[in-house]
Design a protein around this motif. Structure first.
Motif, PDB file in Angstrom:
ATOM      1  N   ALA A 235      69.017 -17.956  66.441  1.00 26.12           N
ATOM      2  CA  ALA A 235      67.897 -17.248  65.815  1.00 26.12           C
ATOM      3  C   ALA A 235      67.205 -18.080  64.732  1.00 26.12           C
ATOM      4  CB  ALA A 235      68.383 -15.924  65.227  1.00 26.12           C
ATOM      5  N   THR A 236      67.951 -18.973  64.096  1.00 26.99           N
ATOM      6  CA  THR A 236      67.375 -19.725  62.972  1.00 26.99           C
ATOM      7  C   THR A 236      67.071 -21.183  63.290  1.00 26.99           C
ATOM      8  OG1 THR A 236      69.635 -20.137  62.178  1.00 26.99           O
ATOM      9  CG2 THR A 236      68.444 -18.273  61.221  1.00 26.99           C
ATOM     10  N   HIS A 237      67.602 -21.699  64.420  1.00 27.67           N
ATOM     11  CA  HIS A 237      67.384 -23.103  64.765  1.00 27.67           C
ATOM     12  C   HIS A 237      67.029 -23.189  66.253  1.00 27.67           C
ATOM     13  CE1 HIS A 237      69.877 -23.209  61.138  1.00 27.67           C
ATOM     14  NE2 HIS A 237      69.367 -24.401  60.902  1.00 27.67           N
ATOM     15  N   SER A 238      65.749 -23.443  66.531  1.00 25.82           N
ATOM     16  CA  SER A 238      65.273 -23.420  67.918  1.00 25.82           C
ATOM     17  C   SER A 238      65.948 -24.486  68.775  1.00 25.82           C
ATOM     18  CB  SER A 238      63.749 -23.612  67.946  1.00 25.82           C
ATOM     19  OG  SER A 238      63.390 -24.833  67.309  1.00 25.82           O
ATOM     20  N   PHE A 239      66.290 -25.654  68.186  1.00 22.61           N
ATOM     21  CA  PHE A 239      66.889 -26.715  69.000  1.00 22.61           C
ATOM     22  C   PHE A 239      68.295 -26.340  69.474  1.00 22.61           C
ATOM     23  CE2 PHE A 239      67.581 -27.708  64.521  1.00 22.61           C
ATOM     24  CZ  PHE A 239      68.953 -27.959  64.451  1.00 22.61           C
ATOM     25  N   VAL A 240      68.935 -25.387  68.796  1.00 21.05           N
ATOM     26  CA  VAL A 240      70.260 -24.934  69.221  1.00 21.05           C
ATOM     27  C   VAL A 240      70.144 -24.104  70.499  1.00 21.05           C
ATOM     28  CG1 VAL A 240      72.309 -23.616  68.578  1.00 21.05           C
ATOM     29  CG2 VAL A 240      71.117 -24.969  66.855  1.00 21.05           C
ATOM     30  N   ARG A 241      69.020 -23.359  70.642  1.00 17.53           N
ATOM     31  CA  ARG A 241      68.836 -22.521  71.836  1.00 17.53           C
ATOM     32  C   ARG A 241      68.851 -23.368  73.106  1.00 17.53           C
ATOM     33  NH1 ARG A 241      66.961 -17.562  72.731  1.00 17.53           N
ATOM     34  NH2 ARG A 241      66.325 -17.322  70.549  1.00 17.53           N
ATOM     35  N   LYS A 242      68.129 -24.498  73.099  1.00 18.51           N
ATOM     36  CA  LYS A 242      68.091 -25.360  74.283  1.00 18.51           C
ATOM     37  C   LYS A 242      69.486 -25.911  74.584  1.00 18.51           C
ATOM     38  CE  LYS A 242      65.935 -29.470  76.295  1.00 18.51           C
ATOM     39  NZ  LYS A 242      67.228 -29.916  76.842  1.00 18.51           N
ATOM     40  N   PHE A 243      70.207 -26.298  73.535  1.00 18.15           N
ATOM     41  CA  PHE A 243      71.559 -26.825  73.713  1.00 18.15           C
ATOM     42  C   PHE A 243      72.462 -25.775  74.355  1.00 18.15           C
ATOM     43  CE2 PHE A 243      75.889 -27.419  71.990  1.00 18.15           C
ATOM     44  CZ  PHE A 243      76.154 -28.706  72.458  1.00 18.15           C
ATOM     45  N   VAL A 244      72.429 -24.555  73.835  1.00 19.55           N
ATOM     46  CA  VAL A 244      73.261 -23.468  74.367  1.00 19.55           C
ATOM     47  C   VAL A 244      72.877 -23.158  75.809  1.00 19.55           C
ATOM     48  CG1 VAL A 244      73.790 -21.007  74.161  1.00 19.55           C
ATOM     49  CG2 VAL A 244      73.769 -22.461  72.120  1.00 19.55           C
ATOM     50  N   ASN A 245      71.573 -23.164  76.102  1.00 22.30           N
ATOM     51  CA  ASN A 245      71.130 -22.898  77.482  1.00 22.30           C
ATOM     52  C   ASN A 245      71.643 -23.965  78.436  1.00 22.30           C
ATOM     53  OD1 ASN A 245      69.778 -20.588  76.725  1.00 22.30           O
ATOM     54  ND2 ASN A 245      67.776 -21.580  76.547  1.00 22.30           N
ATOM     55  N   ASP A 246      71.598 -25.238  78.008  1.00 27.16           N
ATOM     56  CA  ASP A 246      72.093 -26.331  78.845  1.00 27.16           C
ATOM     57  C   ASP A 246      73.597 -26.188  79.097  1.00 27.16           C
ATOM     58  OD1 ASP A 246      69.639 -27.531  79.173  1.00 27.16           O
ATOM     59  OD2 ASP A 246      69.889 -28.936  77.515  1.00 27.16           O
ATOM     60  N   VAL A 247      74.329 -25.846  78.069  1.00 23.08           N
ATOM     61  CA  VAL A 247      75.782 -25.685  78.204  1.00 23.08           C
ATOM     62  C   VAL A 247      76.086 -24.532  79.163  1.00 23.08           C
ATOM     63  CG1 VAL A 247      77.924 -25.110  77.008  1.00 23.08           C
ATOM     64  CG2 VAL A 247      76.273 -26.653  75.924  1.00 23.08           C
ATOM     65  N   THR A 248      75.397 -23.420  78.973  1.00 25.97           N
ATOM     66  CA  THR A 248      75.612 -22.248  79.824  1.00 25.97           C
ATOM     67  C   THR A 248      75.320 -22.559  81.296  1.00 25.97           C
ATOM     68  OG1 THR A 248      75.012 -20.810  77.969  1.00 25.97           O
ATOM     69  CG2 THR A 248      75.010 -19.824  80.153  1.00 25.97           C
ATOM     70  N   ALA A 249      74.325 -23.442  81.507  1.00 27.59           N
ATOM     71  CA  ALA A 249      73.945 -23.801  82.874  1.00 27.59           C
ATOM     72  C   ALA A 249      74.817 -24.921  83.441  1.00 27.59           C
ATOM     73  CB  ALA A 249      72.480 -24.232  82.901  1.00 27.59           C
ATOM     74  N   GLY A 250      75.757 -25.434  82.648  1.00 20.77           N
ATOM     75  CA  GLY A 250      76.655 -26.475  83.123  1.00 20.77           C
ATOM     76  C   GLY A 250      76.033 -27.852  83.171  1.00 20.77           C
ATOM     77  N   ARG A 251      75.052 -28.110  82.271  1.00 18.84           N
ATOM     78  CA  ARG A 251      74.409 -29.417  82.219  1.00 18.84           C
ATOM     79  C   ARG A 251      74.929 -30.228  81.029  1.00 18.84           C
ATOM     80  NH1 ARG A 251      69.784 -26.058  83.539  1.00 18.84           N
ATOM     81  NH2 ARG A 251      69.309 -25.837  81.300  1.00 18.84           N
ATOM     82  N   THR A 252      74.977 -31.560  81.191  1.00 19.46           N
ATOM     83  CA  THR A 252      75.331 -32.427  80.074  1.00 19.46           C
ATOM     84  C   THR A 252      74.339 -32.193  78.937  1.00 19.46           C
ATOM     85  OG1 THR A 252      76.190 -34.111  81.574  1.00 19.46           O
ATOM     86  CG2 THR A 252      75.667 -34.815  79.337  1.00 19.46           C
ATOM     87  N   ALA A 253      74.831 -32.036  77.711  1.00 18.13           N
ATOM     88  CA  ALA A 253      73.942 -31.711  76.595  1.00 18.13           C
ATOM     89  C   ALA A 253      74.374 -32.442  75.327  1.00 18.13           C
ATOM     90  CB  ALA A 253      73.934 -30.201  76.361  1.00 18.13           C
ATOM     91  N   HIS A 254      73.383 -32.969  74.593  1.00 19.18           N
ATOM     92  CA  HIS A 254      73.621 -33.606  73.299  1.00 19.18           C
ATOM     93  C   HIS A 254      72.751 -32.901  72.266  1.00 19.18           C
ATOM     94  CE1 HIS A 254      75.940 -37.340  74.329  1.00 19.18           C
ATOM     95  NE2 HIS A 254      75.563 -36.937  75.528  1.00 19.18           N
ATOM     96  N   LEU A 255      73.381 -32.335  71.247  1.00 21.86           N
ATOM     97  CA  LEU A 255      72.627 -31.602  70.232  1.00 21.86           C
ATOM     98  C   LEU A 255      71.861 -32.547  69.318  1.00 21.86           C
ATOM     99  CD1 LEU A 255      71.935 -28.831  69.198  1.00 21.86           C
ATOM    100  CD2 LEU A 255      74.039 -28.826  67.865  1.00 21.86           C
ATOM    101  N   PHE A 256      72.479 -33.671  68.943  1.00 21.39           N
ATOM    102  CA  PHE A 256      71.825 -34.679  68.098  1.00 21.39           C
ATOM    103  C   PHE A 256      71.960 -36.038  68.791  1.00 21.39           C
ATOM    104  CE2 PHE A 256      74.226 -31.742  65.227  1.00 21.39           C
ATOM    105  CZ  PHE A 256      73.158 -30.937  64.863  1.00 21.39           C
ATOM    106  N   PRO A 257      71.080 -36.366  69.725  1.00 25.57           N
ATOM    107  CA  PRO A 257      71.234 -37.597  70.499  1.00 25.57           C
ATOM    108  C   PRO A 257      71.347 -38.858  69.646  1.00 25.57           C
ATOM    109  CG  PRO A 257      69.544 -36.196  71.472  1.00 25.57           C
ATOM    110  CD  PRO A 257      69.908 -35.589  70.160  1.00 25.57           C
ATOM    111  N   LYS A 258      70.657 -38.898  68.502  1.00 25.28           N
ATOM    112  CA  LYS A 258      70.695 -40.085  67.639  1.00 25.28           C
ATOM    113  C   LYS A 258      71.801 -40.009  66.589  1.00 25.28           C
ATOM    114  CE  LYS A 258      65.784 -41.127  68.176  1.00 25.28           C
ATOM    115  NZ  LYS A 258      64.483 -41.333  67.478  1.00 25.28           N
ATOM    116  N   GLY A 259      72.516 -38.902  66.558  1.00 24.95           N
ATOM    117  CA  GLY A 259      73.598 -38.751  65.595  1.00 24.95           C
ATOM    118  C   GLY A 259      73.101 -38.370  64.211  1.00 24.95           C
TER     119      GLY A 259
END
Length: 340
Positions: free
Chosen positions: A141-165
């Motif tokens: 609800a407070t961080h939009s980039f987390v939504r995409k990460f959670v959706n990718d995980v739920t769909a069984g796709r490789t996901a990186h929340l902070f690609p550059k670290g």
């Protein structure tokens, strides 16, 4: 390099299933492997039904490539790289690199091919936390980039929340040290560690959002070779708990001026060199006293104190208890557990 030796290393890491590798009483245990490939150690810091935390140490004697296929995967991995060199891997055909002194959050689905490149004569050290997806859904609800990460995980796709670290700032370094040194029991420890993990996530999200901001006032920019020296100094302190080192000695030994040494160490580790060394000594002191195989005088000398009284003062300052009170408390706790 023998194939069997390298396979032993791969099995050491990849067959050690999360939530099945250590004992279930949440006490810190470890395992190690030594062969012609190198020296390897896994430290089990915490393990419960929803959180597993481990620290990995590796030294390869030759260049090495490890390959595996991800097994059953139901966790998010949060890794903090505490060494001074970059690691490269390839997950499901996607090349990635992990910078020194940075934190990453990622998910690898079942069946994904993993290849990691390790270099000879380099010490690798990283602290990994394995978390359930629920730790992240609360932030949608407070961080939009987390939504995409959670959706990718739920769909069984490789996901990186902070690609550059995310660089490991003093606040993050302190939280990692607090998690490692926690000695609470059972449910208290579980709530304590979960609270620290949510603080870690909050800091990571904050740093991700402000990554384009200018360098904070008062910070000093360090070259990569200077960061390497600071890491080597931290390693020296950790491996030589029976000694005390002066700023003058360390500055001369590592060819780093005293200002950068003091400023840099506090900037990267969140505390001064002496404070950091004493914290490491007190962690070891608690372990030695808990083992009950040494007198207090022996513990003092093992940790570099010239007199037991000096050690006792330092221990009480760190824990709020004298060594004797601490040992008595452990004895009483064991008695109460035995009676229950």
């Amino acid at each position: 390099m023998g194939k069997n030796q390298q396979r032993a290393v791969q099995d050491f890491f990849y067959l050690d299933e999360i939530w099945k590798g250590s004992n279930s009483n949440n006490t810190c245990t470890e395992k190690s492997l030594h062969n012609e490939v190198g020296d390897f150690k896994t430290i089990y810091i915490h393990e419960s039904k929803s959180v597993a935390i481990r620290e990995y140490h590796s030294l390869y004697r030759k260049d090495c490539k490890l390959a595996s296929t991800m097994g059953e995967s139901s966790y998010i991995e949060m890794s903090f790289f505490l060494h001074s060199h970059t690691i490269k891997d390839n997950i499901a055909g996607q090349p990635r690199e992990y910078l020194p002194y940075h934190g990453y959050v990622y998910f690898v689905p079942k069946g994904a091919a993993i290849k990691v490149v390790l270099e000879k004569n380099k010490n690798y050290r990283h602290l990994d936390m394995y978390l359930e997806l629920g730790h992240f859904t609360e932030w949608i609800a407070t961080h939009s980039f987390v939504r995409k990460f959670v959706n990718d995980v739920t769909a069984g796709r490789t996901a990186h929340l902070f690609p550059k670290g995310i660089p490991i700032c003093p606040e993050i370094a302190n939280l990692l040290l607090e998690i490692k040194s926690s000695e609470l029991d059972e449910i208290s420890r579980e709530y304590y560690i979960k609270g620290k993990i949510f603080l870690l996530l909050s800091l990571l999200f904050q740093k991700a959002q402000s990554s384009t901001s200018p360098t904070p006032k008062g910070s000093v920019v360090f070259r990569q070779d200077e960061q390497d020296k600071l890491q080597r100094i931290a390693d020296l302190l950790e491996k030589n708990l029976d000694k005390f080192y002066s700023i003058e000695f360390l500055a001369k030994e590592y060819a780093l001026n005293e200002f950068k040494l003091k400023k840099g160490f506090k900037q990267f580790y969140g505390m001064g060199i002496f404070e950091y060394a004493v914290k490491l000594k007190m962690e070891q002191a608690r372990k030695l006293i808990t083992d009950n195989n040494h007198t207090f005088k022996e513990v003092a000398y093992l940790l570099g104190y010239s007199a037991p009284s000096s050690f006792s003062v330092a221990f009480k300052r760190a824990t709020g208890l004298s060594p004797l009170q601490y040992r008595k408390g452990l004895t009483e706790k064991h008695k109460s557990h035995a009676m229950s």
